[in-house]
Design an enzyme around this catalytic site. Structure first.
Site, PDB file in Angstrom:
ATOM      1  N   ARG A 229       0.848  -1.182   0.000  1.00 37.00           N
ATOM      2  CA  ARG A 229       0.000   0.000   0.000  1.00 37.00           C
ATOM      3  C   ARG A 229       0.889   1.240   0.000  1.00 37.00           C
ATOM      4  O   ARG A 229       1.932   1.266   0.683  1.00 37.00           O
ATOM      5  CB  ARG A 229      -0.894   0.024   1.249  1.00 37.00           C
ATOM      6  CG  ARG A 229      -2.090  -0.936   1.179  1.00 37.00           C
ATOM      7  CD  ARG A 229      -3.143  -0.441   0.210  1.00 37.00           C
ATOM      8  NE  ARG A 229      -4.351  -1.284   0.217  1.00 37.00           N
ATOM      9  CZ  ARG A 229      -4.513  -2.355  -0.533  1.00 37.00           C
ATOM     10  NH1 ARG A 229      -3.528  -2.753  -1.339  1.00 37.00           N
ATOM     11  NH2 ARG A 229      -5.637  -3.045  -0.492  1.00 37.00           N
ATOM     12  N   GLU A 258      -3.772   7.311  -5.048  1.00 36.46           N
ATOM     13  CA  GLU A 258      -4.066   6.766  -6.365  1.00 36.46           C
ATOM     14  C   GLU A 258      -5.374   7.335  -6.936  1.00 36.46           C
ATOM     15  O   GLU A 258      -6.311   7.560  -6.165  1.00 36.46           O
ATOM     16  CB  GLU A 258      -4.170   5.235  -6.255  1.00 36.46           C
ATOM     17  CG  GLU A 258      -2.879   4.576  -5.826  1.00 36.46           C
ATOM     18  CD  GLU A 258      -3.047   3.099  -5.486  1.00 36.46           C
ATOM     19  OE1 GLU A 258      -4.115   2.521  -5.743  1.00 36.46           O
ATOM     20  OE2 GLU A 258      -2.090   2.520  -4.968  1.00 36.46           O
ATOM     21  N   HIS A 276      -1.206  -0.099  -9.789  1.00 33.04           N
ATOM     22  CA  HIS A 276      -1.853  -0.982  -8.808  1.00 33.04           C
ATOM     23  C   HIS A 276      -2.449  -2.202  -9.514  1.00 33.04           C
ATOM     24  O   HIS A 276      -3.653  -2.468  -9.452  1.00 33.04           O
ATOM     25  CB  HIS A 276      -2.931  -0.222  -8.035  1.00 33.04           C
ATOM     26  CG  HIS A 276      -3.257  -0.885  -6.738  1.00 33.04           C
ATOM     27  ND1 HIS A 276      -3.692  -0.194  -5.630  1.00 33.04           N
ATOM     28  CD2 HIS A 276      -3.230  -2.177  -6.368  1.00 33.04           C
ATOM     29  CE1 HIS A 276      -3.921  -1.039  -4.637  1.00 33.04           C
ATOM     30  NE2 HIS A 276      -3.649  -2.251  -5.053  1.00 33.04           N
TER      31      HIS A 276
HETATM   32  C1  8YV Z   1      -7.187  -5.623  -5.262  1.00 33.56           C
HETATM   33  C2  8YV Z   1      -5.314  -5.042  -3.712  1.00 33.56           C
HETATM   34  O1  8YV Z   1      -6.806  -6.766  -5.937  1.00 33.56           O
HETATM   35  O2  8YV Z   1      -5.883  -7.214  -3.112  1.00 33.56           O
HETATM   36  C3  8YV Z   1      -5.655  -6.055  -2.731  1.00 33.56           C
HETATM   37  O3  8YV Z   1      -5.645  -5.686  -1.538  1.00 33.56           O
HETATM   38  O4  8YV Z   1      -4.397  -4.322  -3.502  1.00 33.56           O
HETATM   39  C4  8YV Z   1      -5.997  -4.790  -4.946  1.00 33.56           C
HETATM   40  O5  8YV Z   1      -5.094  -4.883  -6.042  1.00 33.56           O
HETATM   41  C5  8YV Z   1      -8.069  -4.708  -6.035  1.00 33.56           C
HETATM   42  O6  8YV Z   1      -8.624  -3.863  -5.089  1.00 33.56           O
HETATM   43  C6  8YV Z   1      -9.165  -5.428  -6.782  1.00 33.56           C
HETATM   44  O7  8YV Z   1      -9.993  -4.446  -7.322  1.00 33.56           O
END
Ligand code: 8YV
Length: 310
Positions: A229, A258, A276
């Site tokens: 993150r 983001e 991301h």
């Molecule tokens: C999710 C993410 O895959 O899995 C997570 O915590 O960081 C994201 O990449 C994404 O939110 C799916 O929409």
């Protein structure tokens, strides 16, 4: 009567169509204040993504809310305490994207250290006709430091072993089942590795954990990778460290705000930037969408959900 769901993120059309077969779906971004006020007492579920922000205020406005189903591993934007206070179940989709994210961490590490993206631009500009590309930093046999040895951190370690790397880590607790070198804190870890890979979950405890002191410790031949993150890295300190060559390079898939990226970061050659996307491959996304749906279906069938957050 189909249960009413509030969608607080954008989802693939096919997933929304599947939801609509079983639920009355309402996109939060499309609701004006009056429509939201009329719907609020009827909304029984929220569908969110790993980046969604679901506040205590929103949860408190939905007296019939019973579940928040998150498409993603991370759920740091969900106010878990408020969910507990309002007896709202929160689910996520752990484990399904581990290998894709770990693969992507290695891709960013290699791209940043070996300057793959810059070299591509070098060739496309025709600069190769003028001279050779400058030396880059070797990866094989290096020292990797993993911040957060959870599922994803462990998967990164497995990949790093194949690259002949020594493994060290830091995190909330030392793990009894691994022989990797443990360091109590991120700064000391950074001082003893070449590549620092951030795999930790975002929380109050990890906010800006990778700060200027950690980056200084990583040093001028060090490479930072973040596939966790943006909030875990002090982005201003990172930009300064990259601008002043206090670290060699970085590979970033996540950012503080983001999709807005600081102009200073966009201007740098020694950083690889991706949107991301580490977990977003066809098969993995479909598996995560299916689990997001299955958690909702289980909840509304009065069954235990499949993957509640810890
Ligand atoms: C999710 C993410 O895959 O899995 C997570 O915590 O960081 C994201 O990449 C994404 O939110 C799916 O929409």
């Amino acid at each position: 009567m189909k249960p009413n769901l509030l969608l607080v993120s954008r989802f693939p059309d096919a997933f929304c169509e599947r939801l609509r077969e079983h639920f009355d779906c309402h996109e939060y971004a499309q609701l004006d204040a009056d429509r939201m006020a009329a719907l609020a007492p009827k909304l029984r579920g929220i569908v969110a993504s790993g980046e969604s922000i679901v506040t205590r205020d929103l949860i408190a406005r939905l007296p019939a809310l019973g579940i928040i189903s998150v498409l993603g591993v991370g759920y740091d934007g969900i106010d878990l305490e408020a969910a507990r206070d309002h007896n709202v179940c929160v689910t996520h989709t752990p484990g399904l994207s581990t290998d894709d994210i770990a693969d992507f961490a290695m891709a960013l590490l290699l791209s940043a250290a070996r300057q793959v993206v810059s070299a591509d631009r070098f060739v496309r500009r025709g600069d190769w006709a003028v001279g050779r590309y400058p030396l880059t930093r070797s990866v094989f046999g290096g020292r990797i430091g993993i911040v957060g040895l959870g599922r994803i951190g462990r998967a990164v370690a497995k990949r790093a072993l194949a690259f002949g790397m020594s493994i060290a880590y830091t995190g909330r607790t030392q793990k009894a089942d691994v022989a990797y070198r443990w360091y109590n804190d991120a700064r000391t870890l950074a001082a003893n590795v070449d590549f620092l890979v951030v795999c930790a979950s975002a929380s109050a405890a990890t906010r800006a954990l990778i700060n200027g002191a950690v980056l200084d410790a990583l040093g001028p031949s060090g490479v930072l990778v973040n596939i966790a993150r943006g909030a875990i890295v002090d982005e201003e300190a990172l930009v300064q460290a990259l601008c002043e060559r206090k670290i060699l390079a970085a590979g970033l898939d996540v950012f503080s705000n983001e999709p807005r990226i600081p102009d200073a970061l966009l201007a740098l050659e020694n950083v690889v930037l991706t949107p991301h996307m580490a977990s977003i491959t066809g098969a993995t996304l479909q598996a995560m969408l299916d689990l997001t749906f299955d958690n909702l279906a289980a909840h509304f069938a009065g069954q235990p959900v499949l993957s509640p957050v810890a």
